[in-house]
Design an enzyme around this catalytic site. Structure first.
Site, mmCIF file in Angstrom:
data_model
loop_
_atom_site.group_PDB
_atom_site.id
_atom_site.type_symbol
_atom_site.label_atom_id
_atom_site.label_comp_id
_atom_site.label_asym_id
_atom_site.label_seq_id
_atom_site.Cartn_x
_atom_site.Cartn_y
_atom_site.Cartn_z
ATOM 1 N N ASN A 125 -51.426 -24.844 81.915
ATOM 2 C CA ASN A 125 -52.864 -25.103 81.942
ATOM 3 C C ASN A 125 -53.130 -26.376 82.736
ATOM 4 O O ASN A 125 -52.480 -27.392 82.509
ATOM 5 C CB ASN A 125 -53.404 -25.257 80.517
ATOM 6 C CG ASN A 125 -53.176 -24.011 79.696
ATOM 7 O OD1 ASN A 125 -53.317 -22.895 80.181
ATOM 8 N ND2 ASN A 125 -52.808 -24.190 78.451
ATOM 9 N N VAL A 134 -53.339 -31.802 76.566
ATOM 10 C CA VAL A 134 -52.285 -32.811 76.619
ATOM 11 C C VAL A 134 -51.976 -33.042 78.099
ATOM 12 O O VAL A 134 -51.605 -32.107 78.804
ATOM 13 C CB VAL A 134 -51.010 -32.362 75.864
ATOM 14 C CG1 VAL A 134 -49.908 -33.409 76.008
ATOM 15 C CG2 VAL A 134 -51.316 -32.099 74.394
ATOM 16 N N HIS A 138 -46.666 -29.318 81.140
ATOM 17 C CA HIS A 138 -45.828 -28.525 80.242
ATOM 18 C C HIS A 138 -46.091 -27.047 80.479
ATOM 19 O O HIS A 138 -47.159 -26.647 80.920
ATOM 20 C CB HIS A 138 -46.067 -28.881 78.777
ATOM 21 C CG HIS A 138 -47.490 -28.708 78.318
ATOM 22 N ND1 HIS A 138 -48.491 -29.594 78.653
ATOM 23 C CD2 HIS A 138 -48.065 -27.751 77.549
ATOM 24 C CE1 HIS A 138 -49.626 -29.189 78.103
ATOM 25 N NE2 HIS A 138 -49.404 -28.063 77.435
ATOM 26 N N MET A 139 -45.068 -26.258 80.202
ATOM 27 C CA MET A 139 -45.130 -24.814 80.377
ATOM 28 C C MET A 139 -45.021 -24.159 79.004
ATOM 29 O O MET A 139 -44.157 -24.523 78.208
ATOM 30 C CB MET A 139 -43.964 -24.376 81.270
ATOM 31 C CG MET A 139 -43.858 -22.889 81.484
ATOM 32 S SD MET A 139 -42.358 -22.469 82.423
ATOM 33 C CE MET A 139 -42.728 -23.184 84.005
ATOM 34 N N HIS A 140 -45.904 -23.218 78.739
ATOM 35 C CA HIS A 140 -45.820 -22.417 77.514
ATOM 36 C C HIS A 140 -44.971 -21.187 77.807
ATOM 37 O O HIS A 140 -45.194 -20.509 78.807
ATOM 38 C CB HIS A 140 -47.214 -21.929 77.077
ATOM 39 C CG HIS A 140 -48.149 -23.020 76.701
ATOM 40 N ND1 HIS A 140 -48.421 -23.342 75.400
ATOM 41 C CD2 HIS A 140 -48.884 -23.863 77.459
ATOM 42 C CE1 HIS A 140 -49.287 -24.332 75.365
ATOM 43 N NE2 HIS A 140 -49.591 -24.668 76.607
#
Length: 155
Positions: A125, A134, A138-140
């Site tokens: 995102n 946040v 970062h990768m989900h």
């Protein structure tokens, strides 16, 4: 082999950077929240430093992966570079190998979690319209069930 990986990674991430241009500006409220959050260490940096506990499923010198507090699927992991980069928009060419490594870790974890064959989603995102809260890249990794479309389908 390393040259091919580097060449392919550089092409991929250059393409990724070109496709993430901002189409409209962020709301004033979001800008204020983002500025406040980026002036201090992110919650992910606190996890990396051991200041906050997390269920860590992978860690090396560059990357950490852990289970988030709010699961969105039966398999949901956050894969985070230890280098604090606020968004994809702040990525530089020197981050190419690090970003490529994120994907290799995701592949490894998907296999370990048993979703590599049934299917999984990787999601990053970026800023307000994507719901980034946040400001540490970062990768989900999401899987373990049929996930449906990422956005509402227009008819």
């Amino acid at each position: 082999m390393k040259k091919n990986i580097m060449k392919n990674s550089t092409f991929f991430f250059t393409l990724l950077l070109l496709t993430t241009s901002i189409c409209s500006s962020q709301s004033l409220e979001y800008q204020k929240k983002k500025t406040k959050k980026t002036k201090k260490s992110s919650v992910f940096t606190k996890i990396i430093n051991g200041d906050i506990k997390a269920t860590i499923v992978y860690e090396d010198d560059d990357i950490i992966a852990f289970v988030p507090l709010r699961l969105q699927a039966p398999v949901h992991l956050l894969i985070v570079p230890k280098k604090e980069i606020h968004t994809i928009n702040e990525v530089s060419e020197e981050d190419t190998l690090l970003l490529g490594k994120l994907f290799l870790v995701a592949k490894k974890l998907a296999k370990e979690q048993g979703v590599s064959e049934t299917g999984y989603r990787l999601s990053i995102n970026i800023n307000e319209d994507a719901g980034q809260s946040v400001f540490h890249l970062h990768m989900h990794l999401l899987g373990g069930k049929k996930l449906g479309p990422m956005v509402a389908q227009e008819e």
